[in-house]
Structures are given as C-alpha cells and as structure tokens.
Scaffold this motif. Structure first.
Motif, short mmCIF file in Angstrom:
data_model
loop_
_atom_site.label_atom_id
_atom_site.label_comp_id
_atom_site.label_asym_id
_atom_site.label_seq_id
_atom_site.Cartn_x
_atom_site.Cartn_y
_atom_site.Cartn_z
N ALA A 101 0.86 -1.19 0.00
CA ALA A 101 0.00 0.00 0.00
C ALA A 101 0.90 1.24 0.00
O ALA A 101 1.86 1.30 -0.77
CB ALA A 101 -0.93 -0.05 1.21
N GLU A 102 0.59 2.20 0.88
CA GLU A 102 1.34 3.48 0.89
C GLU A 102 2.85 3.30 0.98
O GLU A 102 3.60 4.09 0.42
CB GLU A 102 0.89 4.35 2.08
N GLU A 103 3.28 2.26 1.71
CA GLU A 103 4.73 2.09 1.95
C GLU A 103 5.51 1.87 0.65
O GLU A 103 6.73 2.06 0.60
CB GLU A 103 4.99 0.95 2.93
N LEU A 104 4.80 1.48 -0.45
CA LEU A 104 5.49 1.25 -1.72
C LEU A 104 5.73 2.53 -2.50
O LEU A 104 6.56 2.56 -3.41
CB LEU A 104 4.68 0.28 -2.58
N VAL A 105 5.00 3.61 -2.13
CA VAL A 105 5.12 4.87 -2.89
C VAL A 105 6.55 5.41 -2.88
O VAL A 105 7.13 5.64 -3.95
CB VAL A 105 4.10 5.93 -2.39
N PRO A 106 7.18 5.62 -1.70
CA PRO A 106 8.56 6.13 -1.73
C PRO A 106 9.55 5.17 -2.38
O PRO A 106 10.51 5.59 -3.02
CB PRO A 106 8.91 6.34 -0.24
N LYS A 107 9.27 3.86 -2.26
CA LYS A 107 10.17 2.86 -2.86
C LYS A 107 10.19 3.01 -4.39
O LYS A 107 11.24 2.93 -5.03
CB LYS A 107 9.71 1.46 -2.47
N ILE A 108 9.00 3.25 -4.95
CA ILE A 108 8.89 3.40 -6.41
C ILE A 108 9.33 4.80 -6.83
O ILE A 108 10.10 4.98 -7.78
CB ILE A 108 7.44 3.13 -6.88
N GLN A 109 8.88 5.82 -6.08
CA GLN A 109 9.15 7.22 -6.44
C GLN A 109 10.62 7.61 -6.24
O GLN A 109 11.23 8.21 -7.12
CB GLN A 109 8.29 8.13 -5.56
N ASN A 110 11.15 7.26 -5.09
CA ASN A 110 12.49 7.74 -4.73
C ASN A 110 13.61 6.75 -5.05
O ASN A 110 14.72 7.14 -5.40
CB ASN A 110 12.56 8.09 -3.23
N GLU A 111 13.30 5.46 -4.90
CA GLU A 111 14.36 4.46 -5.12
C GLU A 111 14.34 3.90 -6.54
O GLU A 111 15.21 3.13 -6.93
CB GLU A 111 14.22 3.32 -4.10
N GLY A 112 13.29 4.27 -7.31
CA GLY A 112 13.21 3.81 -8.70
C GLY A 112 12.94 2.33 -8.83
O GLY A 112 13.31 1.70 -9.82
N TRP A 113 12.26 1.76 -7.82
CA TRP A 113 11.95 0.32 -7.86
C TRP A 113 10.85 0.04 -8.87
O TRP A 113 9.75 0.56 -8.76
CB TRP A 113 11.52 -0.16 -6.47
N LEU A 114 11.17 -0.76 -9.89
CA LEU A 114 10.18 -1.09 -10.93
C LEU A 114 10.31 -2.56 -11.35
O LEU A 114 10.24 -2.89 -12.54
CB LEU A 114 10.39 -0.18 -12.15
N ASP A 115 10.49 -3.45 -10.38
CA ASP A 115 10.68 -4.88 -10.68
C ASP A 115 9.35 -5.61 -10.90
O ASP A 115 9.13 -6.68 -10.34
CB ASP A 115 11.46 -5.57 -9.55
N PHE A 116 8.46 -5.00 -11.66
CA PHE A 116 7.14 -5.61 -11.92
C PHE A 116 6.71 -5.22 -13.33
O PHE A 116 7.20 -4.26 -13.91
CB PHE A 116 6.11 -5.14 -10.88
N ASP A 117 5.78 -6.03 -13.88
CA ASP A 117 5.35 -5.82 -15.27
C ASP A 117 3.93 -5.29 -15.38
O ASP A 117 3.57 -4.64 -16.36
CB ASP A 117 5.42 -7.15 -16.04
N VAL A 118 3.09 -5.60 -14.36
CA VAL A 118 1.69 -5.16 -14.37
C VAL A 118 1.31 -4.72 -12.96
O VAL A 118 1.74 -5.34 -11.98
CB VAL A 118 0.73 -6.30 -14.81
#
Length: 230
Positions: free
Chosen positions: A96-113
């Motif tokens: 949930a919310e905890e993934l926002v900074p991981k994706i936004q700031n750390e550039g985590w994109l290890d998913f396809d959908v």
C-alpha cells in the motif's frame, strides 16, 4: 536505421509488396526469428482511428489462449483482506502506501503489471508520473482496477495482454514467442484481432484496420491482408 547481416538476409524472404494470409505470415515470421534468444512475435496494427478524439479511443485487454511465453510479475495495491487475497492468488508483490517512496524515490520497478483495488487509486495516483509513461497505471478498462484481485491476477498470469492506441494510432501487442507452434501463434493472433474488431469505435468512418504486420523482435515485418481480418 542500419540493419545487420542476419536482418538483411531474413528480409530477402519477405515480399514487401505482398499482403499475406495469416497462416502464411506466421509461418514466415517464425523463419525470420534467427536471433540467439527466443524472440517475441509482435502484432502491429495501424487503425483508421484518430486517438485525439475521445470517441475514437481504443483500449482494452484480452487473454491470449496460449499466453505470451513471458513470466509476468504482478504488483497489487491492496489492504487488509484484499491484500491477503492477492498474496494467496499468486501476486508477486503486495503493498500500500509504503510502496510509494520505494517506487518514487528508489526507482523500484521490478514488476510488469500493476493491479489496484478502487480504494487504493488515491495512493496509486501519486505515482502517475512514474507509472503513466511506462504504461503501468492501473485502469478499469483493462481490468486492473478491480475488487476481484484473484481473477485479475489469474488472467494476467494466464497471458492477458493490453491493447491501446499509441500516439500514431497504432496498436502494438505481443502474440507469443518464436518457439511457439504456428497454431499457437495463429490462435493468439486471431483472439487479439477478434477483441480489437469488437472494440471498433462506433464514431469511426472509413476503414478500421489499415495495415496489420507481424514481426519478430530482431527481424523484418510481414504484412497481413487487413481486409480478410475485418
């Protein structure tokens, strides 16, 4: 654009002036996939639509009967019971919310959908600038904004593909791998064309399917007669 020897050699097998039948085109495309890896076979469909008009937009999803040959990693935004359901259904990542900074700031994109329950779209919306340009934003039309996370995950893992117009009014969709049989590729292709024909906007005047090409990742395209697909 410069092409290598293998591409130029393969291109000799294709008659550029010819519009092939589906079966012929698929047999030829398999022969053109000469790279050392298992190439993806893609369909490129040029439509007569003008995507600048809302009533001529095309967007949807379809489950290909033989899948895409690719292992798809699914991220689900959900909370509570829905998060547990997503994990049980085989989602690769749930949060949930905890993934926002991981994706936004750390550039985590290890998913396809990305799939999201409707109540999570406020959170997912904050990632629009990251997910949007990569075509990863969940959307109700493609079945990725839903309370039925189990079905969404099952469909995606089974080979669900999204189709939508790009800026030049062309749809690009993978229909399988070069290692697939001709029958599997033809089945997937016909299923995709069937879905796109059903999605034809009522407002469209004139020819809907302008040109249809199938091509391997590294090889030349083969044109299919669009009149026979309508």
């Amino acid at each position: 654009m410069k092409h290598g020897k293998k591409y130029l050699e393969a291109a000799k097998a294709v008659n550029r002036a010819n519009l092939y039948d589906t079966e012929e085109a698929i047999a030829l495309v398999k022969k053109l996939a000469v790279a050392k890896f298992d190439e993806t076979i893609e369909a490129h469909i040029r439509t007569g639509c003008d995507g600048r008009h809302a009533d001529q937009q095309i967007r949807g999803a379809v489950v290909l009967p033989h899948g895409t040959g690719k292992t798809v990693r699914v991220l689900v935004f959900a909370k509570g019971a829905k998060a547990e359901e997503a994990a049980a259904a085989g989602a690769d990542f749930v949060g949930a919310e905890e993934l926002v900074p991981k994706i936004q700031n750390e550039g985590w994109l290890d998913f396809d959908v990305v799939v999201a329950t409707p109540d999570m779209m406020g959170v997912v919306g904050r990632l629009g600038r990251v997910l949007g340009p990569k075509g990863l934003m969940p959307n109700p039309k493609s079945g990725t904004v839903t309370m039925d996370v189990t079905k969404a995950i099952a469909d995606i893992k089974a080979g669900k593909v999204e189709y939508r117009l790009d800026k030049t009014n062309i749809i690009h969709v993978p229909i399988g791998k070069a290692s697939f049989t001709e029958e599997q590729l033809a089945d997937n292709f016909q299923t995709l064309i069937g879905a796109i024909n059903k999605a034809k906007p009522a407002a469209l005047k004139g020819q809907y399917l302008r040109s249809v090409t199938v091509a391997p990742t590294m090889g030349p395209g083969v044109k299919i007669n669009p009149v026979k697909l309508a």
